[in-house]
Design a protein around this motif. Structure first.
Motif, PDB file in Angstrom:
ATOM      1  N   ALA A 109      49.218 -27.204 -22.103  1.00 19.99           N
ATOM      2  CA  ALA A 109      48.387 -26.679 -21.013  1.00 19.99           C
ATOM      3  C   ALA A 109      48.221 -25.161 -21.126  1.00 19.99           C
ATOM      4  CB  ALA A 109      49.004 -27.042 -19.667  1.00 19.99           C
ATOM      5  N   GLY A 110      48.839 -24.567 -22.161  1.00 19.97           N
ATOM      6  CA  GLY A 110      48.735 -23.125 -22.365  1.00 19.97           C
ATOM      7  C   GLY A 110      49.791 -22.318 -21.635  1.00 19.97           C
ATOM      8  N   ASP A 111      50.749 -22.988 -21.020  1.00 23.89           N
ATOM      9  CA  ASP A 111      51.812 -22.317 -20.276  1.00 23.89           C
ATOM     10  C   ASP A 111      53.010 -22.084 -21.209  1.00 23.89           C
ATOM     11  OD1 ASP A 111      53.698 -21.356 -18.495  1.00 23.89           O
ATOM     12  OD2 ASP A 111      53.704 -23.149 -17.211  1.00 23.89           O
ATOM     13  N   TYR A 112      52.910 -21.053 -22.041  1.00 25.86           N
ATOM     14  CA  TYR A 112      53.949 -20.763 -23.026  1.00 25.86           C
ATOM     15  C   TYR A 112      55.262 -20.361 -22.351  1.00 25.86           C
ATOM     16  CZ  TYR A 112      50.395 -20.881 -26.726  1.00 25.86           C
ATOM     17  OH  TYR A 112      49.420 -21.283 -27.604  1.00 25.86           O
ATOM     18  N   THR A 113      55.179 -19.606 -21.265  1.00 23.10           N
ATOM     19  CA  THR A 113      56.380 -19.190 -20.547  1.00 23.10           C
ATOM     20  C   THR A 113      57.070 -20.399 -19.924  1.00 23.10           C
ATOM     21  OG1 THR A 113      55.425 -17.018 -20.104  1.00 23.10           O
ATOM     22  CG2 THR A 113      57.267 -17.700 -18.705  1.00 23.10           C
ATOM     23  N   GLY A 114      56.304 -21.248 -19.283  1.00 21.53           N
ATOM     24  CA  GLY A 114      56.861 -22.465 -18.693  1.00 21.53           C
ATOM     25  C   GLY A 114      57.474 -23.369 -19.740  1.00 21.53           C
ATOM     26  N   ALA A 115      56.835 -23.446 -20.909  1.00 22.40           N
ATOM     27  CA  ALA A 115      57.377 -24.254 -22.005  1.00 22.40           C
ATOM     28  C   ALA A 115      58.720 -23.689 -22.451  1.00 22.40           C
ATOM     29  CB  ALA A 115      56.399 -24.306 -23.169  1.00 22.40           C
ATOM     30  N   ALA A 116      58.786 -22.384 -22.631  1.00 18.72           N
ATOM     31  CA  ALA A 116      60.036 -21.749 -23.065  1.00 18.72           C
ATOM     32  C   ALA A 116      61.154 -22.017 -22.069  1.00 18.72           C
ATOM     33  CB  ALA A 116      59.836 -20.246 -23.256  1.00 18.72           C
ATOM     34  N   ASP A 117      60.828 -22.015 -20.785  1.00 18.71           N
ATOM     35  CA  ASP A 117      61.831 -22.266 -19.749  1.00 18.71           C
ATOM     36  C   ASP A 117      62.362 -23.699 -19.799  1.00 18.71           C
ATOM     37  OD1 ASP A 117      61.473 -19.658 -18.885  1.00 18.71           O
ATOM     38  OD2 ASP A 117      60.145 -20.223 -17.213  1.00 18.71           O
ATOM     39  N   GLN A 118      61.617 -24.619 -20.386  1.00 17.25           N
ATOM     40  CA  GLN A 118      62.019 -26.023 -20.432  1.00 17.25           C
ATOM     41  C   GLN A 118      63.119 -26.319 -21.458  1.00 17.25           C
ATOM     42  OE1 GLN A 118      60.957 -28.898 -18.595  1.00 17.25           O
ATOM     43  NE2 GLN A 118      60.366 -27.213 -17.247  1.00 17.25           N
ATOM     44  N   PHE A 119      63.286 -25.464 -22.456  1.00 18.05           N
ATOM     45  CA  PHE A 119      64.326 -25.727 -23.466  1.00 18.05           C
ATOM     46  C   PHE A 119      65.687 -25.964 -22.806  1.00 18.05           C
ATOM     47  CE2 PHE A 119      61.235 -23.806 -26.348  1.00 18.05           C
ATOM     48  CZ  PHE A 119      61.420 -24.526 -27.524  1.00 18.05           C
ATOM     49  N   ALA A 120      66.011 -25.149 -21.804  1.00 16.62           N
ATOM     50  CA  ALA A 120      67.333 -25.198 -21.169  1.00 16.62           C
ATOM     51  C   ALA A 120      67.639 -26.549 -20.521  1.00 16.62           C
ATOM     52  CB  ALA A 120      67.452 -24.086 -20.119  1.00 16.62           C
ATOM     53  N   ARG A 121      66.632 -27.313 -20.180  1.00 19.55           N
ATOM     54  CA  ARG A 121      66.846 -28.610 -19.525  1.00 19.55           C
ATOM     55  C   ARG A 121      67.428 -29.657 -20.479  1.00 19.55           C
ATOM     56  NH1 ARG A 121      63.836 -29.489 -14.714  1.00 19.55           N
ATOM     57  NH2 ARG A 121      63.830 -31.683 -15.311  1.00 19.55           N
ATOM     58  N   TRP A 122      67.364 -29.407 -21.780  1.00 20.40           N
ATOM     59  CA  TRP A 122      67.746 -30.393 -22.796  1.00 20.40           C
ATOM     60  C   TRP A 122      69.124 -30.075 -23.372  1.00 20.40           C
ATOM     61  CZ3 TRP A 122      64.816 -34.684 -23.901  1.00 20.40           C
ATOM     62  CH2 TRP A 122      63.557 -34.722 -23.289  1.00 20.40           C
ATOM     63  N   ASN A 123      70.119 -29.953 -22.508  1.00 23.10           N
ATOM     64  CA  ASN A 123      71.468 -29.569 -22.943  1.00 23.10           C
ATOM     65  C   ASN A 123      72.524 -30.631 -22.631  1.00 23.10           C
ATOM     66  OD1 ASN A 123      71.566 -29.292 -20.180  1.00 23.10           O
ATOM     67  ND2 ASN A 123      72.700 -27.359 -20.222  1.00 23.10           N
ATOM     68  N   LYS A 124      72.088 -31.878 -22.450  1.00 18.85           N
ATOM     69  CA  LYS A 124      73.024 -32.931 -22.057  1.00 18.85           C
ATOM     70  C   LYS A 124      73.012 -34.102 -23.031  1.00 18.85           C
ATOM     71  CE  LYS A 124      72.015 -31.947 -17.206  1.00 18.85           C
ATOM     72  NZ  LYS A 124      70.885 -31.068 -17.448  1.00 18.85           N
ATOM     73  N   VAL A 125      74.156 -34.785 -23.087  1.00 20.42           N
ATOM     74  CA  VAL A 125      74.242 -36.114 -23.691  1.00 20.42           C
ATOM     75  C   VAL A 125      74.620 -37.010 -22.532  1.00 20.42           C
ATOM     76  CG1 VAL A 125      75.467 -37.613 -25.287  1.00 20.42           C
ATOM     77  CG2 VAL A 125      74.851 -35.301 -25.993  1.00 20.42           C
ATOM     78  N   GLY A 126      73.662 -37.839 -22.109  1.00 19.20           N
ATOM     79  CA  GLY A 126      73.864 -38.592 -20.871  1.00 19.20           C
ATOM     80  C   GLY A 126      73.937 -37.592 -19.724  1.00 19.20           C
ATOM     81  N   PRO A 127      74.885 -37.754 -18.836  1.00 21.73           N
ATOM     82  CA  PRO A 127      74.989 -36.807 -17.721  1.00 21.73           C
ATOM     83  C   PRO A 127      75.818 -35.559 -18.060  1.00 21.73           C
ATOM     84  CG  PRO A 127      76.551 -38.586 -17.410  1.00 21.73           C
ATOM     85  CD  PRO A 127      75.764 -38.909 -18.667  1.00 21.73           C
ATOM     86  N   LYS A 128      76.425 -35.546 -19.242  1.00 17.92           N
ATOM     87  CA  LYS A 128      77.380 -34.486 -19.587  1.00 17.92           C
ATOM     88  C   LYS A 128      76.688 -33.294 -20.275  1.00 17.92           C
ATOM     89  CE  LYS A 128      81.698 -33.697 -22.017  1.00 17.92           C
ATOM     90  NZ  LYS A 128      82.695 -34.228 -22.898  1.00 17.92           N
ATOM     91  N   VAL A 129      76.868 -32.111 -19.706  1.00 16.87           N
ATOM     92  CA  VAL A 129      76.365 -30.870 -20.315  1.00 16.87           C
ATOM     93  C   VAL A 129      77.285 -30.508 -21.477  1.00 16.87           C
ATOM     94  CG1 VAL A 129      75.982 -28.396 -19.948  1.00 16.87           C
ATOM     95  CG2 VAL A 129      75.348 -30.036 -18.160  1.00 16.87           C
ATOM     96  N   LEU A 130      76.695 -30.233 -22.634  1.00 18.05           N
ATOM     97  CA  LEU A 130      77.480 -29.818 -23.800  1.00 18.05           C
ATOM     98  C   LEU A 130      77.231 -28.343 -24.084  1.00 18.05           C
ATOM     99  CD1 LEU A 130      77.035 -32.794 -26.303  1.00 18.05           C
ATOM    100  CD2 LEU A 130      78.842 -32.415 -24.634  1.00 18.05           C
ATOM    101  N   ALA A 131      78.314 -27.594 -24.236  1.00 16.72           N
ATOM    102  CA  ALA A 131      78.209 -26.154 -24.480  1.00 16.72           C
ATOM    103  C   ALA A 131      77.400 -25.865 -25.742  1.00 16.72           C
ATOM    104  CB  ALA A 131      79.601 -25.537 -24.581  1.00 16.72           C
ATOM    105  N   GLY A 132      77.607 -26.661 -26.791  1.00 19.53           N
ATOM    106  CA  GLY A 132      76.869 -26.450 -28.037  1.00 19.53           C
ATOM    107  C   GLY A 132      75.373 -26.636 -27.854  1.00 19.53           C
ATOM    108  N   LEU A 133      74.971 -27.633 -27.061  1.00 20.33           N
ATOM    109  CA  LEU A 133      73.543 -27.837 -26.797  1.00 20.33           C
ATOM    110  C   LEU A 133      72.985 -26.727 -25.911  1.00 20.33           C
ATOM    111  CD1 LEU A 133      73.189 -31.694 -26.279  1.00 20.33           C
ATOM    112  CD2 LEU A 133      72.559 -30.319 -28.272  1.00 20.33           C
ATOM    113  N   THR A 134      73.797 -26.247 -24.979  1.00 17.04           N
ATOM    114  CA  THR A 134      73.357 -25.140 -24.134  1.00 17.04           C
ATOM    115  C   THR A 134      73.082 -23.904 -24.995  1.00 17.04           C
ATOM    116  OG1 THR A 134      74.598 -26.013 -22.253  1.00 17.04           O
ATOM    117  CG2 THR A 134      73.995 -23.676 -22.169  1.00 17.04           C
ATOM    118  N   ARG A 135      73.984 -23.610 -25.934  1.00 17.50           N
ATOM    119  CA  ARG A 135      73.779 -22.466 -26.847  1.00 17.50           C
ATOM    120  C   ARG A 135      72.558 -22.687 -27.733  1.00 17.50           C
ATOM    121  NH1 ARG A 135      79.242 -23.108 -27.227  1.00 17.50           N
ATOM    122  NH2 ARG A 135      79.104 -24.014 -29.309  1.00 17.50           N
ATOM    123  N   ARG A 136      72.400 -23.910 -28.252  1.00 17.51           N
ATOM    124  CA  ARG A 136      71.269 -24.186 -29.135  1.00 17.51           C
ATOM    125  C   ARG A 136      69.946 -24.038 -28.385  1.00 17.51           C
ATOM    126  NH1 ARG A 136      70.764 -28.861 -33.616  1.00 17.51           N
ATOM    127  NH2 ARG A 136      68.684 -28.323 -34.376  1.00 17.51           N
TER     128      ARG A 136
END
Length: 181
Positions: A109-136
């Motif tokens: 949709a052209g929302d590059y800033t909004g897209a960049a902000d979405q990376f942080a949402r993908w830091n879990k395996v199931g319900p568990k937040v993983l520090a390594g995924l948060t860093r990645r």
């Protein structure tokens, strides 16, 4: 577009390289630089071993797969850093995760800033937040936001192959001399 050295380093830093099969935090058999059976051959099994040369070959094939996946789903121009961040994301989570993500919807949709902000949402395996995924995800978002100096954005879609033309003029004459010899 192909993954740059920066993008390859990012992937290798977070994936590591293991020459003996192991189960990743998600419980998936993995070998080399983050290769799983879902990415294609070879099928990874318990006890499997590979050489460093094989790991390098597998990584090269896997990169092409995920580069093509990014090119297929992204509809807006990307700079090299944005492309690399998306390849790393897809490499880690799979083509389907990228294709169905809000990150991609915002990007297309052209929302590059909004897209960049979405990376942080993908830091879990199931319900568990993983520090390594948060860093990645933070590293991918940082790379995605980083401008490329001295370069412009280009479409993510692969360029059409060029069809070589027959030489003309002086070049054709010179080649003709060599053919007669």
């Amino acid at each position: 577009m192909r993954t740059s050295t920066t993008g390859q380093r990012l992937i290798a830093e977070f994936e590591g390289c293991k020459l003996t099969a192991y189960k990743c935090p998600a419980g998936i058999w993995t070998i080399g630089v983050g290769h799983t059976s879902a990415a294609g051959k070879p099928v990874v099994k318990s006890g499997m071993r590979i050489t460093q040369a094989e790991a390098d070959d597998i990584l090269a094939r896997d990169l092409v797969r995920f580069e093509n996946a990014v090119a297929r789903v992204v509809e807006v121009p990307l700079n090299q850093n944005q492309f690399d961040a998306l390849v790393s994301f897809a490499f880690n989570l799979g083509e389907g995760a990228l294709a169905s993500s809000t990150l991609l919807k915002k990007l297309n949709a052209g929302d590059y800033t909004g897209a960049a902000d979405q990376f942080a949402r993908w830091n879990k395996v199931g319900p568990k937040v993983l520090a390594g995924l948060t860093r990645r995800r933070a590293a991918e978002a940082d790379l995605f936001r980083r401008p490329v100096t001295g370069a412009s954005t280009v479409p993510a879609t692969p360029a059409a192959p060029t069809i070589p033309r027959a030489p003309t003029g002086l070049l054709a004459a010179l080649l003709g001399l060599f053919r007669r010899s």
